[in-house]
Design an enzyme around this catalytic site. Sequence first.
Site, PDB file in Angstrom:
ATOM      1  N   ARG A 191       0.751  20.372   5.445  1.00 28.43           N
ATOM      2  CA  ARG A 191       0.470  18.931   4.449  1.00 28.43           C
ATOM      3  C   ARG A 191      -0.975  18.582   5.247  1.00 28.43           C
ATOM      4  O   ARG A 191      -0.767  17.308   3.847  1.00 28.43           O
ATOM      5  CB  ARG A 191       0.478  18.555   6.044  1.00 28.43           C
TER       6      ARG A 191
ATOM      7  N   TYR B  70      -0.431  -3.647 -12.648  1.00 27.33           N
ATOM      8  CA  TYR B  70       1.615  -3.239 -11.822  1.00 27.33           C
ATOM      9  C   TYR B  70       2.010  -3.969 -10.893  1.00 27.33           C
ATOM     10  O   TYR B  70       0.990  -4.371  -9.822  1.00 27.33           O
ATOM     11  CB  TYR B  70       1.244  -2.022 -11.384  1.00 27.33           C
TER      12      TYR B  70
ATOM     13  N   ASP C 213      -7.247   1.911 -12.517  1.00 25.27           N
ATOM     14  CA  ASP C 213      -5.918   2.657 -13.082  1.00 25.27           C
ATOM     15  C   ASP C 213      -5.801   3.360 -14.433  1.00 25.27           C
ATOM     16  O   ASP C 213      -5.968   1.908 -15.748  1.00 25.27           O
ATOM     17  CB  ASP C 213      -4.770   1.449 -12.688  1.00 25.27           C
TER      18      ASP C 213
ATOM     19  N   LYS D  40       4.360   9.160 -14.205  1.00 22.90           N
ATOM     20  CA  LYS D  40       4.410   8.661 -15.934  1.00 22.90           C
ATOM     21  C   LYS D  40       3.854   9.770 -16.861  1.00 22.90           C
ATOM     22  O   LYS D  40       4.927  10.646 -16.941  1.00 22.90           O
ATOM     23  CB  LYS D  40       3.335   7.219 -16.271  1.00 22.90           C
TER      24      LYS D  40
END
Length: 385
Positions: free
Chosen positions: A53, A104, A175, A200
């Site tokens: 983790r 977004y 972004d 993406k």
Amino acid sequence: MNQQQPWSAETMAVVAGRPPRRAGAPVSPVVELSSTYVSAEPFGSFDDGVYGRMNNACWRDLEAAVGALEGGAALCFASGMAAGSALFALVEPGSRVVMADACYGAMLSLGQQLAAAGRFSLTLVDVSNTDAVLASLDGADWLFIESPTNPLMQVADLPALTAAAGGLGVRVVVDNTFATPLLQNPLALGAAVVLHSGTKYLAGHSDVVLGLLVTADHELELRLRAHRGLHGGILGPMEAWLALRGLRTLAVRIERQQASAGVLARRLSEHPAVSLVRYPGLPGDPGHGRAKTQMRGFGGMLSIELAGGRAAADALVAGVRLWVPGTSLGGVESLIERRRRIPAEPEAVPENLVRLSVGLEAVADLWADLQQALGSVTQLSTSAG
């Protein structure tokens, strides 16, 4: 590999994050499937390899590559929204956040939800209106923007906004999903953190979900790393490996996609069924001058508005045969979608707007498919009239 070698971004996308070069070593990174590591005494840090983790070799390879492209330290997360949530966790209670009003939808929804819960105050702005954004920065702590924006394709004046924000002590998050690090580097323009939905363009094959944050601020890097470890929004090793494999072809994909997008944008702007084309590569686009100055290309995304309204937009999406109706972008296949069909989409997005993610198919085939579908839309509008 000498990381100081002044290679181009296109080359770095291929070579960064490779294993050390030695006889018999693999050329590509291996997938490390382990949750647990042999303990070291005395305990050093979680970065040394203690528990899956906290660290993983596949993360490090991907982060090294994306960090080299963006010019900072990269951290990968389980999704773009996991990365976005980590960003919002940096905002101190009682702060004021300025955010793009048309970005977004999930990110905007999360910001509004946190603001409604009293976590911070939120001011929404049109990022293409530089004066309005500058006026909103007085008393702000963070500025969260996209450029180009999703799906309106608005282009923010990043140098002007980051310069003004820096003078006021406002940290800027950009972004960079649409532009990718090959076309734009917000850290070099003054941003504090860059966000990518790695699902993406970076991964590029519509087969993995992940997010990335990149910063050159060591204090922010440590806070983000701690948040990831404590909240557990981690990326699996196989997903990291797939994303890094996809990143290797980013340059050639972007080159083809934006070339085709430019052709389609010009042709669509001349079609009678289309009332508006949103693409910064068009000389008449409001963001063209800014994009030409601060970007190294115009990208593979564009949006159009249909003259026949929402019904025409729905008919276009239903009428294509090669384009794939779908909610994503940046993959090798061309995707099409009427964005306001999604409940979380901002109201600033017109009902008749269709977003196009241009893939790697032959542009002649993509145009022929759009043309036949638009022909049906024109006939439908004529019949309705």
